[in-house]
Design an enzyme around this catalytic site. Structure first.
Site, PDB file in Angstrom:
ATOM      1  N   HIS A 128      -2.094 -14.227  -4.855  1.00  0.00           N
ATOM      2  CA  HIS A 128      -2.880 -13.446  -5.802  1.00  0.00           C
ATOM      3  C   HIS A 128      -2.109 -13.153  -7.086  1.00  0.00           C
ATOM      4  CE1 HIS A 128      -6.389 -11.924  -3.158  1.00  0.00           C
ATOM      5  NE2 HIS A 128      -5.946 -13.086  -2.714  1.00  0.00           N
ATOM      6  N   HIS A 134      -4.971 -20.226   5.024  1.00  0.00           N
ATOM      7  CA  HIS A 134      -5.696 -19.579   6.112  1.00  0.00           C
ATOM      8  C   HIS A 134      -5.188 -19.985   7.485  1.00  0.00           C
ATOM      9  CE1 HIS A 134      -9.401 -18.590   3.384  1.00  0.00           C
ATOM     10  NE2 HIS A 134      -8.288 -17.969   3.028  1.00  0.00           N
TER      11      HIS A 134
END
EC number: 1.11.1.21
Length: 735
Positions: A101, A269
């Site tokens: 992020h 993920h």
């Protein structure tokens, strides 16, 4: 009654209500919302930097024992804190998200965002909904930052911890480069979108979308406050194919192709889980809106303990794989090993679960029992979209290919805004130079000395090329630079190559005239077999000749400083599609503004100046000087407010401020300046030109250069600003 009835006007402004309103709360922008914002030209002033003048972060970073730093980080990842316990006893997945992020705000259109300055510490990023609970991740890292202090910036640490996390969980990364110096205030020149509400959907007013879900440039994220896409699907609609459209568009705007996109989604993920254990209405204010007693932390959660198994962040709940702290192929095993059905998390978010959801379980974050695995709508796009599915199945069948693709894509994600490899620091920098780094071969052998430069300059002056032609070509070469992601610039001379050679702003016909002449001078010089000069240097040197010619026309004998050392890139070293995003849609310095530009011309001038790293005075003197020389796009006379075009003087400033001229808008974007007494048209100009008389701040600067005693200063300041632009990408001279 007397105490309670006391009004603010009669009370003490410190102890009573008068102290509750921040000073300056009603800013000029409130009263005049259309006022030109010049703040981007004074952003991150040295007055804000606590490190002081002379601090060299690159020098300090090189002193680090990186093995010791990484060992300390690895230990920190497994040192679970009661105030924010680590899922599965390992902060690795949280730190991967932190790094992702930090880097993931980057967008190619203007090169802004990204990890290069550590601005995730500041608003708005520290309080974006998509960055929920990353405030805790940074606090967990404080002991590392505290220990290494000035030698390890937050910007570098936020990326390094992601690499260490991956490595500590069994993945081999491609490499790491340091060199990201921190800034000390938010980057307010970044346009994050028009919305006034977090997570506003595309059907609301002030939408970021045009017809057909056409996302407006320069944006890349799909909603205000998200890094990439909505994991639940577009606007929360759980449609995997519609999600695939968003993913492809958004990741392309962040410089990723389909293969890189699948690698990043699947690789990221493979680790960790999403958090949506309880009612999202029980989650408190973000850090910037939280009470002072929270000490900069936000999202205080009133559901049960509010942490660990009770955490709520995105609202989606659960891990992707049964092994959330281990690198393996389980993401694809799970994705293709089940049929999936839509469900909702305890927080009410759309997500997907296996039809046989009792058969594939993951450990609970605190080790007590097991929980079902899940996929988001964005994950389902990796299976449902035909192109993504083909890549995903290929990766599933070829683990080594997947690992290499993820390693390279992660490296690109986390280093994309650092510029050329010459800026990379540390022993973990890969030796392989990659096409997205815009490689430029360094010139070999001795560089041209002063006598040789004088010889070359005389040859340029004898060609008959005008000062304006020489200046325009050099400006076009150098002004492609973007300080946001350190791309573009004169080094490499990519103005000779596609796509830059064909950009309208660069006047391709003029390039076809000027570049062969300069090339022949360089070839003749290099053909003697001694010292060599590159075309990149030749173009800049010739631009300096143009400036000197124009100064002499105005009676000023000057020398434009020149430092050789630029290299020439080849067409094979230039990714046409990647480089094409650098094409300016507006360049007020050349008085060029395409009809499809994003904002008003004056705003785009400030934006361009900010990308060139210029201050308001530097922007002002460059515009005035370039107009005096006549270096406008296509040689247009608009804004050339002088009777002696080609002479570097302060005539532009005198005439733009003159009360003898009355300006009126014509039917086009051009304004006419008429003599106040006779009514005769004297000049034509654009809004960019007239802003130096209409904007109070810029007028104040223009008045300095218009003064009777200021022409020599104006010429000197122009030369200094010119050299700055020509050397913006000379990272061998500065960082």
């Amino acid at each position: 009654m007397m105490d309670g009835a006391q009004t603010n006007s009669g009370g003490c402004p410190v102890m009573h209500g008068g102290g509750s309103r921040p000073m300056g709360a009603t800013a000029n922008q409130h009263w005049w919302p259309n006022q030109l914002n010049l703040k981007p030209l004074s952003a991150n002033s040295e007055k804000l930097d606590p490190m002081g003048e002379g601090f060299d972060y690159a020098e300090e970073f090189q002193k680090l024992d990186m093995a010791a730093v990484k060992a300390d980080i690895a230990n920190c990842l497994k040192d679970s804190q009661d105030w924010w316990p680590a899922d599965y006893g390992h902060y690795g997945p949280l730190m991967i998200r932190l790094a992702w992020h930090s880097a993931g705000t980057y967008r190619t259109y203007d090169g802004r965002g990204g990890a290069g300055t550590g601005t995730q510490r500041f608003a708005p990023l520290n309080s974006w909904p998509d960055n929920g609970n990353l405030d805790k991740a940074r606090r967990i890292l404080w002991p590392i930052k505290e220990k290494y202090g000035k030698s390890l910036s937050w910007a570098d640490l936020l990326i390094l911890v992601g690499n260490v996390a991956l490595e500590d969980m069994g993945f081999e990364t491609f490499g790491f480069a340091g060199g990201r110096a921190d800034v000390w205030e938010p980057e307010e020149d970044i346009y994050w979108g028009p919305e006034t509400e977090w997570l506003a959907t595309s059907d609301m007013e002030n939408t970021r979308y045009g017809e057909g879900r056409d996302l407006h440039n320069p944006l890349a994220a799909v909603q205000m406050g998200l890094i990439y896409v909505n994991p639940q699907g577009p606007d929360g609609n759980p449609d995997p194919l519609a999600s695939a459209f968003d993913i492809r568009d958004t990741f392309a705007r962040m410089a990723m192709n389909d293969e890189e996109t699948v690698a990043l989604v699947a690789g990221g993920h493979t680790f960790g889980k999403a958090h949506g254990a309880g009612d999202p209405d029980l989650v408190g204010a973000e850090p910037e809106g939280a009470d002072v007693a929270e000490m900069g932390l936000g999202w205080k959660n009133g559901f049960e303990s509010g942490k660990g198994v009770h955490s709520t962040t995105s609202g989606v709940e659960g891990p992707w794989t049964p092994t959330p702290t281990q690198w393996d192929m389980s993401y694809f095993d799970v994705l293709f090993g089940h049929e999936w059905e839509l469900t909702k998390s305890p927080a009410g978010a759309h997500q997907w679960r296996p039809v046989d959801h009792e058969n594939d379980q993951a450990p609970q974050v605190d080790g007590n029992g097991t929980v079902p695995i899940m996929m988001t709508t964005a994950d389902m796009a990796m299976r449902m979209d035909p192109a993504y599915e083909k890549i995903s199945r290929d990766f599933h069948a070829n683990p080594d290919k997947f690992a290499d693709a993820f390693a390279r894509a992660w490296y690109k994600l986390t280093h994309r805004d650092m510029g050329p490899i010459q800026r990379y620091l540390g022993n973990d920098v890969p030796s392989e130079e990659l096409l997205w780094q815009d490689p430029v071969p360094m010139p070999q052998g001795p560089q041209v000395n002063d006598d040789e430069q004088a010889e070359l300059k005389a040859a340029v002056a004898a060609t008959g090329l005008t000062a304006a032609e020489l200046v325009r070509v050099a400006w076009g070469s150098a002004a492609s630079y973007r300080d946001s992601d350190k791309r573009g610039g004169a080094n490499g001379a990519r103005i000779r190559l596609q796509p830059a050679r064909g950009w309208t702003v660069n006047n391709p016909e003029e390039l076809d005239k000027v570049l062969p002449v300069l090339d022949s001078i360089a070839d003749a010089f290099n053909g003697r077999g001694g010292t060599q000069i590159t075309m990149a240097d030749m173009i800049v040197l010739a631009g300096g000749v143009g400036v000197e010619m124009a100064a002499r026309e105005a009676g000023h004998n000057i020398h434009v400083p020149f430092t050789p050392g630029r290299g020439d890139a080849t067409q094979e070293q230039t990714d046409v599609d990647s480089y094409d995003v650098l094409e300016p849609t507006s360049d007020g310095f050349r008085n060029y503004h395409a009809t499809f530009s994003l904002r008003e011309p004056a705003e785009m001038l400030v934006d361009k100046a900010a990308l060139l790293g210029l201050t308001a005075p530097e922007m002002t003197v460059l515009v005035g000087g370039l107009r005096a020389i006549g270096a406008t796009h296509g040689g247009a006379r608009h804004g050339v407010l002088t009777e002696t075009p080609g002479a570097l003087n302060n005539a532009f400033f005198k005439n733009v401020l003159s009360m003898d001229t009355v300006w009126n808008q014509t039917d086009s974007a051009i304004l006419e300046g008429k003599d106040r007494a006779s009514g005769q048209v004297k000049w034509t100009a654009t809004i960019v030109d007239l802003v130096f008389g209409s904007n109070s701040q810029l007028r104040a600067v223009a008045e300095v250069y218009a003064s009777a005693d200021a022409e020599a200063k104006m010429v000197d300041d122009f030369v200094a600003a010119w050299v700055k632009v020509m050397e913006n990408d000379r990272f061998d001279l500065h960082r």
